[in-house]
Design a protein around this motif. Structure first.
Motif, PDB file in Angstrom:
ATOM      1  N   ALA A  31       0.828  -1.209   0.000  1.00  0.00           N
ATOM      2  CA  ALA A  31       0.000   0.000   0.000  1.00  0.00           C
ATOM      3  C   ALA A  31       0.862   1.259   0.000  1.00  0.00           C
ATOM      4  N   TYR A  32       1.941   1.238   0.761  1.00  0.00           N
ATOM      5  CA  TYR A  32       2.827   2.403   0.811  1.00  0.00           C
ATOM      6  C   TYR A  32       3.506   2.623  -0.535  1.00  0.00           C
ATOM      7  N   TYR A  33       3.937   1.531  -1.158  1.00  0.00           N
ATOM      8  CA  TYR A  33       4.556   1.646  -2.481  1.00  0.00           C
ATOM      9  C   TYR A  33       3.568   2.231  -3.490  1.00  0.00           C
ATOM     10  N   LEU A  34       2.340   1.732  -3.485  1.00  0.00           N
ATOM     11  CA  LEU A  34       1.341   2.208  -4.431  1.00  0.00           C
ATOM     12  C   LEU A  34       0.977   3.668  -4.195  1.00  0.00           C
ATOM     13  N   SER A  35       1.047   4.107  -2.937  1.00  0.00           N
ATOM     14  CA  SER A  35       0.711   5.499  -2.635  1.00  0.00           C
ATOM     15  C   SER A  35       1.822   6.459  -3.054  1.00  0.00           C
ATOM     16  N   MET A  36       3.050   5.958  -3.153  1.00  0.00           N
ATOM     17  CA  MET A  36       4.181   6.803  -3.494  1.00  0.00           C
ATOM     18  C   MET A  36       4.547   6.739  -4.980  1.00  0.00           C
ATOM     19  N   ALA A  37       4.436   5.548  -5.575  1.00  0.00           N
ATOM     20  CA  ALA A  37       4.886   5.350  -6.954  1.00  0.00           C
ATOM     21  C   ALA A  37       3.833   5.828  -7.946  1.00  0.00           C
ATOM     22  N   LYS A  38       4.294   6.149  -9.129  1.00  0.00           N
ATOM     23  CA  LYS A  38       3.423   6.579 -10.216  1.00  0.00           C
ATOM     24  C   LYS A  38       3.798   5.816 -11.485  1.00  0.00           C
ATOM     25  N   GLY A  39       2.894   5.804 -12.446  1.00  0.00           N
ATOM     26  CA  GLY A  39       3.193   5.183 -13.730  1.00  0.00           C
ATOM     27  C   GLY A  39       2.249   4.043 -14.067  1.00  0.00           C
ATOM     28  N   LYS A  40       2.384   3.551 -15.298  1.00  0.00           N
ATOM     29  CA  LYS A  40       1.509   2.497 -15.791  1.00  0.00           C
ATOM     30  C   LYS A  40       1.724   1.184 -15.051  1.00  0.00           C
ATOM     31  N   PHE A  41       2.973   0.884 -14.683  1.00  0.00           N
ATOM     32  CA  PHE A  41       3.247  -0.365 -13.974  1.00  0.00           C
ATOM     33  C   PHE A  41       2.564  -0.372 -12.610  1.00  0.00           C
ATOM     34  N   THR A  42       2.597   0.771 -11.944  1.00  0.00           N
ATOM     35  CA  THR A  42       1.917   0.885 -10.651  1.00  0.00           C
ATOM     36  C   THR A  42       0.412   0.724 -10.814  1.00  0.00           C
ATOM     37  N   ASP A  43      -0.122   1.324 -11.865  1.00  0.00           N
ATOM     38  CA  ASP A  43      -1.554   1.183 -12.133  1.00  0.00           C
ATOM     39  C   ASP A  43      -1.922  -0.273 -12.406  1.00  0.00           C
ATOM     40  N   PHE A  44      -1.034  -0.976 -13.113  1.00  0.00           N
ATOM     41  CA  PHE A  44      -1.286  -2.392 -13.413  1.00  0.00           C
ATOM     42  C   PHE A  44      -1.310  -3.218 -12.126  1.00  0.00           C
ATOM     43  N   ILE A  45      -0.334  -2.976 -11.237  1.00  0.00           N
ATOM     44  CA  ILE A  45      -0.293  -3.695  -9.964  1.00  0.00           C
ATOM     45  C   ILE A  45      -1.546  -3.407  -9.149  1.00  0.00           C
ATOM     46  N   ASP A  46      -1.936  -2.150  -9.120  1.00  0.00           N
ATOM     47  CA  ASP A  46      -3.137  -1.754  -8.379  1.00  0.00           C
ATOM     48  C   ASP A  46      -4.368  -2.471  -8.936  1.00  0.00           C
ATOM     49  N   THR A  47      -4.443  -2.588 -10.248  1.00  0.00           N
ATOM     50  CA  THR A  47      -5.578  -3.267 -10.885  1.00  0.00           C
ATOM     51  C   THR A  47      -5.607  -4.747 -10.523  1.00  0.00           C
ATOM     52  N   VAL A  48      -4.454  -5.399 -10.561  1.00  0.00           N
ATOM     53  CA  VAL A  48      -4.376  -6.824 -10.226  1.00  0.00           C
ATOM     54  C   VAL A  48      -4.770  -7.057  -8.772  1.00  0.00           C
ATOM     55  N   ILE A  49      -4.320  -6.169  -7.897  1.00  0.00           N
ATOM     56  CA  ILE A  49      -4.640  -6.309  -6.481  1.00  0.00           C
ATOM     57  C   ILE A  49      -6.134  -6.150  -6.230  1.00  0.00           C
ATOM     58  N   THR A  50      -6.781  -5.324  -7.034  1.00  0.00           N
ATOM     59  CA  THR A  50      -8.211  -5.075  -6.867  1.00  0.00           C
ATOM     60  C   THR A  50      -9.073  -6.216  -7.404  1.00  0.00           C
ATOM     61  N   LEU A  51      -8.518  -7.057  -8.266  1.00  0.00           N
ATOM     62  CA  LEU A  51      -9.282  -8.123  -8.912  1.00  0.00           C
ATOM     63  C   LEU A  51     -10.069  -9.006  -7.936  1.00  0.00           C
ATOM     64  N   PRO A  52      -9.485  -9.431  -6.806  1.00  0.00           N
ATOM     65  CA  PRO A  52     -10.258 -10.293  -5.899  1.00  0.00           C
ATOM     66  C   PRO A  52     -11.555  -9.672  -5.396  1.00  0.00           C
ATOM     67  N   ILE A  53     -11.662  -8.345  -5.452  1.00  0.00           N
ATOM     68  CA  ILE A  53     -12.895  -7.692  -4.997  1.00  0.00           C
ATOM     69  C   ILE A  53     -14.017  -7.898  -6.013  1.00  0.00           C
ATOM     70  N   VAL A  54     -13.670  -7.925  -7.289  1.00  0.00           N
ATOM     71  CA  VAL A  54     -14.690  -7.968  -8.333  1.00  0.00           C
ATOM     72  C   VAL A  54     -14.860  -9.350  -8.969  1.00  0.00           C
ATOM     73  N   LEU A  55     -13.850 -10.214  -8.877  1.00  0.00           N
ATOM     74  CA  LEU A  55     -13.963 -11.545  -9.456  1.00  0.00           C
ATOM     75  C   LEU A  55     -14.927 -12.407  -8.641  1.00  0.00           C
ATOM     76  N   PRO A  56     -15.716 -13.250  -9.297  1.00  0.00           N
ATOM     77  CA  PRO A  56     -16.529 -14.223  -8.551  1.00  0.00           C
ATOM     78  C   PRO A  56     -15.634 -15.134  -7.717  1.00  0.00           C
ATOM     79  N   MET A  98      -6.716 -14.879   2.798  1.00  0.00           N
ATOM     80  CA  MET A  98      -5.792 -13.756   2.634  1.00  0.00           C
ATOM     81  C   MET A  98      -5.946 -13.110   1.257  1.00  0.00           C
ATOM     82  N   VAL A  99      -6.092 -13.926   0.232  1.00  0.00           N
ATOM     83  CA  VAL A  99      -6.197 -13.409  -1.130  1.00  0.00           C
ATOM     84  C   VAL A  99      -7.459 -12.564  -1.301  1.00  0.00           C
ATOM     85  N   VAL A 100      -8.570 -13.021  -0.717  1.00  0.00           N
ATOM     86  CA  VAL A 100      -9.819 -12.272  -0.895  1.00  0.00           C
ATOM     87  C   VAL A 100      -9.894 -11.035  -0.006  1.00  0.00           C
TER      88      VAL A 100
END
Length: 225
Positions: A31-56, A98-100
């Protein structure tokens, strides 16, 4: 009515607590890394981390089975080299929980970290503080309310997970059967009295968690750390 088996309750609490502990250890630095870093790679990581919230949950459980199952390269390595089995064990239940649940801590902590005045962090760096020391003594204390809210949400999500845990850990009585799965099995068996009691217990726990979150949100809205 038959005597109530409290094993699912104790297992659920143990699984949720263990999963939450690993969520804190892994989630806060991410979370600290994502709050400090910028760029497309960071956005990609953030998207992957969010997947468990929306995936069945079944889809998420399937991915975990493919990754950790006994026929997967990782599963074969763990079983043959380290004698560790993940699927249909309490360890599998912890990993599933943990994953969910970890996205909820990361999202909450990330928002709390992003709201910290960067001048405070820069001043600490000028004074010679290490990044690790800054994280422990400045970042965490300033963001603690958001972190606690995230931990509470993660614990609640881990405690109540059904689909992903069922896919990965199964429903083995007195081994991997958590409370949500026990409720489901009680209904399938036609034991409505047992199901009602288990549902009541889970409802009380959920209400307690939601009340705690609401109190924390009110304190944050009033301002002050």
């Amino acid at each position: 009515m038959d005597q109530i088996n409290l094993f699912p309750l104790f297992l659920s609490l143990r699984v949720a607590l263990t999963a939450t502990l690993f969520t804190i250890i892994i989630g806060l630095p991410v979370a600290y890394y994502l709050s400090m870093a910028k760029g497309k790679f960071t956005d990609f990581i953030d998207t992957v981390i969010t997947l468990p919230i929306v995936l069945p949950p079944t889809v998420l459980g399937y991915y975990l089975l493919v990754l950790l199952g006994r026929q997967s390269p990782l599963g074969i390595f763990l079983e043959e080299r380290l004698n560790i089995m993940i699927v249909f064990t309490p360890t599998g239940a912890v990993i599933a929980a943990m994953v969910v649940s970890i996205p909820f801590l990361i999202k909450s902590a990330k928002a709390a970290f992003a709201n910290i005045d960067p001048n405070i962090i820069n001043a600490a760096r000028v004074l010679g503080r290490t990044e690790f020391n800054i994280f422990l003594t400045i970042i965490i204390p300033l963001a603690w309310r958001g972190i606690v809210a995230g931990i509470t949400l993660s614990f609640a999500r881990a405690l109540g997970d059904f689909g992903t845990t069922l896919m990965v850990a199964g429903s083995i009585p007195n081994r991997t059967m958590t409370m949500p799965i026990a409720i489901y099995d009680a209904l399938l068996a036609g034991n409505r009295d047992l199901a009602n009691i288990l549902v009541l217990i889970m409802t009380i726990v959920s209400l307690t968690v939601l009340y705690t979150i609401n109190r924390l949100e009110k304190r944050v809205s009033k301002g002050g750390n």
